[in-house]
Design a protein around this motif. Structure first.
Motif, PDB file in Angstrom:
ATOM      1  N   THR A 170      -0.274   8.870   9.049  1.00  0.00           N
ATOM      2  CA  THR A 170       0.131   8.680   7.840  1.00  0.00           C
ATOM      3  C   THR A 170      -0.936   7.026   7.627  1.00  0.00           C
ATOM      4  OG1 THR A 170       2.310   8.513   8.339  1.00  0.00           O
ATOM      5  CG2 THR A 170       1.870   7.174   6.732  1.00  0.00           C
ATOM      6  N   LEU A 171      -2.080   7.029   6.453  1.00  0.00           N
ATOM      7  CA  LEU A 171      -2.431   6.242   6.246  1.00  0.00           C
ATOM      8  C   LEU A 171      -1.801   5.440   4.998  1.00  0.00           C
ATOM      9  CD1 LEU A 171      -5.217   8.706   5.922  1.00  0.00           C
ATOM     10  CD2 LEU A 171      -5.273   6.928   7.652  1.00  0.00           C
ATOM     11  N   GLU A 172      -3.053   4.102   4.914  1.00  0.00           N
ATOM     12  CA  GLU A 172      -2.594   3.332   4.057  1.00  0.00           C
ATOM     13  C   GLU A 172      -2.948   3.210   2.846  1.00  0.00           C
ATOM     14  OE1 GLU A 172      -0.516   0.056   7.069  1.00  0.00           O
ATOM     15  OE2 GLU A 172      -2.510  -0.451   6.499  1.00  0.00           O
ATOM     16  N   LEU A 173      -3.091   3.863   1.948  1.00  0.00           N
ATOM     17  CA  LEU A 173      -3.926   3.852   0.873  1.00  0.00           C
ATOM     18  C   LEU A 173      -3.436   2.705  -0.292  1.00  0.00           C
ATOM     19  CD1 LEU A 173      -3.872   6.883   1.449  1.00  0.00           C
ATOM     20  CD2 LEU A 173      -3.731   7.704  -0.579  1.00  0.00           C
ATOM     21  N   ASP A 174      -4.882   2.418  -1.426  1.00  0.00           N
ATOM     22  CA  ASP A 174      -4.928   1.419  -2.434  1.00  0.00           C
ATOM     23  C   ASP A 174      -4.461   1.977  -3.561  1.00  0.00           C
ATOM     24  OD1 ASP A 174      -5.676  -0.843  -0.460  1.00  0.00           O
ATOM     25  OD2 ASP A 174      -7.357  -0.403  -1.123  1.00  0.00           O
TER      26      ASP A 174
ATOM     27  N   LYS B 260       0.686  -0.980   0.230  1.00  0.00           N
ATOM     28  CA  LYS B 260       0.398  -0.023   0.072  1.00  0.00           C
ATOM     29  C   LYS B 260       1.180   1.163  -0.336  1.00  0.00           C
ATOM     30  CE  LYS B 260      -3.666  -2.358   2.367  1.00  0.00           C
ATOM     31  NZ  LYS B 260      -4.850  -1.773   1.605  1.00  0.00           N
ATOM     32  N   ARG B 261       0.422   2.554  -0.538  1.00  0.00           N
ATOM     33  CA  ARG B 261       0.939   3.504  -0.379  1.00  0.00           C
ATOM     34  C   ARG B 261       0.760   4.614   0.786  1.00  0.00           C
ATOM     35  NH1 ARG B 261       2.610   7.075  -4.578  1.00  0.00           N
ATOM     36  NH2 ARG B 261       4.914   7.774  -3.320  1.00  0.00           N
ATOM     37  N   LEU B 262       1.586   4.365   1.432  1.00  0.00           N
ATOM     38  CA  LEU B 262       1.636   5.314   2.701  1.00  0.00           C
ATOM     39  C   LEU B 262       0.991   6.802   2.311  1.00  0.00           C
ATOM     40  CD1 LEU B 262       4.484   3.426   4.780  1.00  0.00           C
ATOM     41  CD2 LEU B 262       1.670   3.496   4.596  1.00  0.00           C
ATOM     42  N   VAL B 263       0.764   7.813   2.443  1.00  0.00           N
ATOM     43  CA  VAL B 263       0.248   9.202   2.743  1.00  0.00           C
ATOM     44  C   VAL B 263       0.632   9.749   4.035  1.00  0.00           C
ATOM     45  CG1 VAL B 263      -1.334  10.888   1.946  1.00  0.00           C
ATOM     46  CG2 VAL B 263      -0.952   9.020   0.290  1.00  0.00           C
ATOM     47  N   ARG B 264       1.274  10.777   4.387  1.00  0.00           N
ATOM     48  CA  ARG B 264       0.986  11.131   5.471  1.00  0.00           C
ATOM     49  C   ARG B 264       0.078  12.749   5.252  1.00  0.00           C
ATOM     50  NH1 ARG B 264       4.675  15.514   8.691  1.00  0.00           N
ATOM     51  NH2 ARG B 264       4.764  15.635  10.295  1.00  0.00           N
ATOM     52  N   VAL B 265      -1.038  12.860   6.295  1.00  0.00           N
ATOM     53  CA  VAL B 265      -2.355  14.105   6.554  1.00  0.00           C
ATOM     54  C   VAL B 265      -2.265  14.221   7.708  1.00  0.00           C
ATOM     55  CG1 VAL B 265      -3.020  12.527   4.891  1.00  0.00           C
ATOM     56  CG2 VAL B 265      -3.884  12.567   7.194  1.00  0.00           C
ATOM     57  N   GLY B 266      -2.062  16.277   7.976  1.00  0.00           N
ATOM     58  CA  GLY B 266      -2.557  16.697   9.331  1.00  0.00           C
ATOM     59  C   GLY B 266      -3.714  16.450   9.518  1.00  0.00           C
TER      60      GLY B 266
ATOM     61  N   SER C 103       4.237   4.106  14.892  1.00  0.00           N
ATOM     62  CA  SER C 103       3.834   3.315  13.487  1.00  0.00           C
ATOM     63  C   SER C 103       3.770   1.526  13.751  1.00  0.00           C
ATOM     64  CB  SER C 103       4.898   3.437  12.735  1.00  0.00           C
ATOM     65  OG  SER C 103       6.286   3.128  13.032  1.00  0.00           O
ATOM     66  N   LYS C 104       3.186   0.876  12.566  1.00  0.00           N
ATOM     67  CA  LYS C 104       3.006  -0.266  12.873  1.00  0.00           C
ATOM     68  C   LYS C 104       4.929  -1.184  12.650  1.00  0.00           C
ATOM     69  CE  LYS C 104      -1.572  -0.476  10.736  1.00  0.00           C
ATOM     70  NZ  LYS C 104      -2.511  -0.944   9.721  1.00  0.00           N
TER      71      LYS C 104
ATOM     72  N   SER D 157      -9.309   3.659  11.303  1.00  0.00           N
ATOM     73  CA  SER D 157      -8.255   3.523  12.424  1.00  0.00           C
ATOM     74  C   SER D 157      -7.732   2.370  12.028  1.00  0.00           C
ATOM     75  CB  SER D 157      -9.415   3.884  13.762  1.00  0.00           C
ATOM     76  OG  SER D 157      -9.433   4.262  13.694  1.00  0.00           O
ATOM     77  N   ASP D 158      -8.645   1.263  11.165  1.00  0.00           N
ATOM     78  CA  ASP D 158      -7.626   0.211  10.608  1.00  0.00           C
ATOM     79  C   ASP D 158      -6.301   0.620   9.591  1.00  0.00           C
ATOM     80  OD1 ASP D 158      -8.358  -2.069  11.959  1.00  0.00           O
ATOM     81  OD2 ASP D 158     -10.004  -1.209  11.710  1.00  0.00           O
ATOM     82  N   LEU D 159      -6.628   1.050   9.124  1.00  0.00           N
ATOM     83  CA  LEU D 159      -5.914   1.633   8.038  1.00  0.00           C
ATOM     84  C   LEU D 159      -4.799   2.827   8.081  1.00  0.00           C
ATOM     85  CD1 LEU D 159      -8.060   2.768   4.298  1.00  0.00           C
ATOM     86  CD2 LEU D 159      -7.358   0.467   5.535  1.00  0.00           C
ATOM     87  N   VAL D 160      -5.401   3.308   9.526  1.00  0.00           N
ATOM     88  CA  VAL D 160      -3.578   4.614  10.541  1.00  0.00           C
ATOM     89  C   VAL D 160      -2.228   3.560  10.247  1.00  0.00           C
ATOM     90  CG1 VAL D 160      -3.398   5.262  11.914  1.00  0.00           C
ATOM     91  CG2 VAL D 160      -5.338   5.233  11.293  1.00  0.00           C
ATOM     92  N   HIS D 161      -0.883   3.950   9.574  1.00  0.00           N
ATOM     93  CA  HIS D 161       0.132   3.278   9.761  1.00  0.00           C
ATOM     94  C   HIS D 161       1.142   3.752  11.122  1.00  0.00           C
ATOM     95  CE1 HIS D 161       4.478   2.459   8.680  1.00  0.00           C
ATOM     96  NE2 HIS D 161       3.677   1.382   8.593  1.00  0.00           N
ATOM     97  N   THR D 162       0.972   4.806  11.100  1.00  0.00           N
ATOM     98  CA  THR D 162       1.386   6.458  12.111  1.00  0.00           C
ATOM     99  C   THR D 162       0.724   7.293  12.474  1.00  0.00           C
ATOM    100  OG1 THR D 162       3.969   5.643  10.798  1.00  0.00           O
ATOM    101  CG2 THR D 162       3.962   7.518  12.420  1.00  0.00           C
TER     102      THR D 162
END
Length: 715
Positions: free
Chosen positions: A366-370, A263-269, A341-342, A322-327
């Motif tokens: 930081t979220l896990e994206l498809d 999965k692609r990781l994206v950090r969002v405020g 983080s995971k 919340s299950d898709l949160v990596h950090t």
């Protein structure tokens, strides 16, 4: 006029009754000119009233009224640019296609946030203390600026009244801060520690339960107060992005390079809204394009606000946000930046990713994206009995007459099979019933990797019409003329809103009209919802196996869908039981969702998935709403499994539940029992995090908890 049973049950018959009253009562007809003709055209099966025309004609009723000033009053809340657009659509009858070309202008200039600049050399002493020496405890500042507060990137308000969006929570914090940086949040928490004050955070304030702060304490608003609390809101409108200044807390950035099969990781405020993130996802180059597979519908919600109470989307294959949160990045009790983080602390993530703000003030997620996919939407309006068939044991004679249709055994079997397949397998699975209408809006669809012929949805024109529809709902809710009708027919408001609501939904009967759009657009298919305040109660009902217990079930075991059907029909029958006063004036909504690995998720342990079901009404229906919502909750909480045991049904943390009861007991007692294993696990994991990062559980309680979470976790 005689009121027979069917008049109370059939929305079209109710509309005809309203139309006749408007014709017979000269004063009412004069107050609402053209409404009778519009109603007659809508209920006439031989007259086609396009959606755009129906909204325009409804708004013109109030514009042309010489006695009802609600139209002008509502428009007075919009900016000059916005009201000009509404007037062009309504008064000048300009086609939405033409107005849509310039719809980027439809943004309140007042929404622009002038945020100060970070100066990392500013210290706690020179900033926080010098800021606070400027006002007394009883002084109200709106806002308080000085050189030091601006350096840290903070706007400060004293004794500014706080209310949540649904107006179920009201208090007055001693201090309200609007920070634009993580550094600013650190200074706020350090100041709170010195003064022994509690700190809670808020975004768009879309939780109905008391998860916020309290009198005399500190609230951090990640959005400017105009944007967070003022209606109408323009977050959903094209062009709104040009009036929001970029800050550290609303940044969006890829983390690392994409790796095949991962999965692609994206950090969002945490101040990033769904609208901001939707645009960002859609604007990425094709080889980078990514999307969350799930989300809530509203675009006017921040990621901090939707993640903290463990929100969800739709589709049995999907867990919670919340299950898709990596950090998680947050400010702890000492004002220090911390990261979990995971990669580094996988055993901590089940608590940290959905912690209700008890770890500290979250700054980034930081979220896990498809990879980006495309929704193939085929929404339908289907007779109620066909969309979700009545459960076994519900006799036809017990179904409201207005909803009954003749169905052969073969038709019933086909409807049942279709419902079960959609609920079990579709990427997105959702049903809407607008009270007293005869059809259900079924929004179940799947995705494809092929983006050919994908379109923006809704289009600018579509957003304009949705926006105009919310203006109409605001007017119906506040109009004195409608209130006069309401005093005669208590179901007037509910009938008009339901007919307008169902009428507004797309119906794809022809495959050539199938809607293909980027996944984020489909997840957020309705815009401007924020402008209509509602009350909302939602429960998460665990799907049950056909045989055996849920504890022993495997994910691919056959599901007993009859319990879902019973929950759905119990809510419909409740609406008809209360049909004289119509406390439910907004839709019954149901989504099928997956399970969750987040410790305090209401979905956890739901091996086969979850029936997320909710009832809504207008915000001003409090007196009628509370007993009605309790009645519906009693029905849903009364469901039992095939062993005769009550289901482990739980409320959505962010919805309205805290004042309710379960089988005669306060809901909060039920919650502590329902989470009897999860609460100690949550505390134990929090304790391990605290030990590793240099703070204590008691310090977290003193700094970041509130009355509700004290009762659940610390009593």
């Amino acid at each position: 006029m005689a009121h027979t049973k069917h008049i109370f049950e059939r929305s079209n018959d109710r509309l005809k009754t309203i139309s006749q009253k408007l014709q017979d009562d000269h004063k009412l007809g004069h107050q609402l000119p053209g409404l009778s003709k519009l109603i007659d055209d809508i209920v006439d099966p031989d007259t086609d009233v396009p959606r755009e025309d129906s909204v325009r004609r409804l708004l013109r009723v109030f514009w042309e009224s010489e006695d009802d000033g609600t139209y002008s009053s509502i428009l007075g809340r919009y900016s000059h640019v916005e009201s000009k657009l509404i007037r062009a659509f309504v008064e000048d009858e300009e086609p939405a296609d033409d107005i849509g070309k310039d719809f980027d202008m439809g943004v309140s200039l007042g929404a622009r946030e002038e945020l100060p600049v970070l100066d990392e050399e500013s210290s706690l002493e020179t900033v926080m203390d010098r800021v606070h020496e400027f006002f007394r405890p009883d002084e109200k500042v709106s806002p308080l600026y000085n050189d030091e507060s601006q350096k840290v990137g903070i706007t400060v308000y004293a004794n500014q009244a706080f209310q949540n969006w649904g107006l179920t929570v009201k208090n007055t914090p001693s201090l309200t801060y609007v920070p634009s940086t993580s550094y600013g949040i650190q200074q706020i928490v350090k100041y709170a520690k010195v003064r022994n004050l509690k700190v809670r955070a808020s975004g768009y304030r879309h939780s109905w339960s008391p998860v916020f702060g309290s009198d005399g304490q500190i609230i951090i608003s990640t959005l400017g107060l105009h944007r967070a609390s003022m209606l109408p809101n323009t977050e959903s409108l094209p062009g709104s992005q040009f009036f929001v200044r970029g800050t550290e807390l609303n940044s969006i950035d890829f983390v690392g390079e994409p790796r095949r099969g991962q999965k692609r990781l994206v950090r969002v405020g945490t101040a990033v809204t769904n609208q901001m993130f939707r645009r960002w996802c859609n604007e990425q180059e094709l080889h980078k394009a990514s999307s969350l597979p799930l989300n809530v519908i509203m675009v006017e919600i921040t990621y901090g606000g939707s993640n903290a109470p463990i929100c969800h989307g739709a589709g049995r294959r999907h867990p919670t946000l919340s299950d898709l949160v990596h950090t998680i990045e947050y400010v702890d009790v000492n004002g220090n930046m911390q990261t979990i983080s995971k990669d580094n602390d996988p055993s901590f993530m089940s608590v940290a990713s959905g912690c209700f703000g008890l770890l500290g003030i979250v700054t980034h997620i930081t979220l896990e994206l498809d990879p980006m996919s495309y929704a193939v939407m085929v929404p339908r309006k289907i007779p109620v009995m066909e969309a979700i068939p009545p459960p076994p044991g519900l006799a036809d004679e017990d179904i409201p007459e207005a909803l009954r249709i003749e169905m052969t055994p073969q038709q019933r079997a086909k409807a049942q099979a279709t419902f079960e397949k959609q609920a079990a397998d579709d990427f997105y699975a959702e049903w809407f019933w607008f009270p007293y209408t005869s059809k259900v809006w079924v929004n179940c669809w799947n995705v494809t990797d092929d983006g050919k012929d994908a379109e923006e949805y809704p289009s600018k024109v579509g957003v304009l019409i949705q926006w105009a529809e919310t203006v109409a709902i605001q007017i119906i809710q506040e109009s004195e003329a409608v209130l006069s009708l309401q005093n005669i027919f208590p179901w007037t408001q509910a009938t008009l809103l339901s007919k307008l609501g169902l009428y507004a939904m797309p119906d794809v009967a022809d495959p050539k009209d199938t809607i293909k759009t980027q996944l984020p657009n489909a997840l957020h298919f309705r815009r401007a919802i924020q402008n209509v305040r509602v009350r909302d109660t939602e429960l998460e009902i665990p799907l049950q196996p056909k045989t055996g217990s849920l504890r022993d079930a495997k994910p691919d075991d056959p599901i007993d869908w009859s319990l879902v059907q019973k929950a759905w029909w119990d809510a419909i029958l409740a609406a008809y039981k209360y049909k004289d006063t119509c406390p439910q004036r907004m839709p019954l909504e149901m989504r099928i969702t997956g399970s969750s690995n987040v410790t305090m998720a209401p979905f956890r342990g739901h091996t086969l998935g979850t029936c997320s079901i909710e009832v809504l009404t207008l915000q001003n229906m409090e007196a009628e709403w509370l007993p009605y919502a309790q009645y519906v909750v009693d029905k849903w909480m009364g469901l039992k499994d095939n062993q005769g045991n009550y289901l482990e049904t739980r409320p959505h943390w962010a919805k309205e539940w805290a004042t309710m009861t379960v089988r005669g007991r306060p809901m909060i007692e039920y919650m502590k029992e329902s989470y009897r294993d999860a609460i100690p696990e949550f505390r134990e994991t929090m304790g391990r995090i605290a030990k590793k990062q240099g703070w204590s559980l008691e310090e977290a309680r003193q700094r970041f908890s509130n009355e509700l979470f004290d009762k659940i976790f610390f009593t």
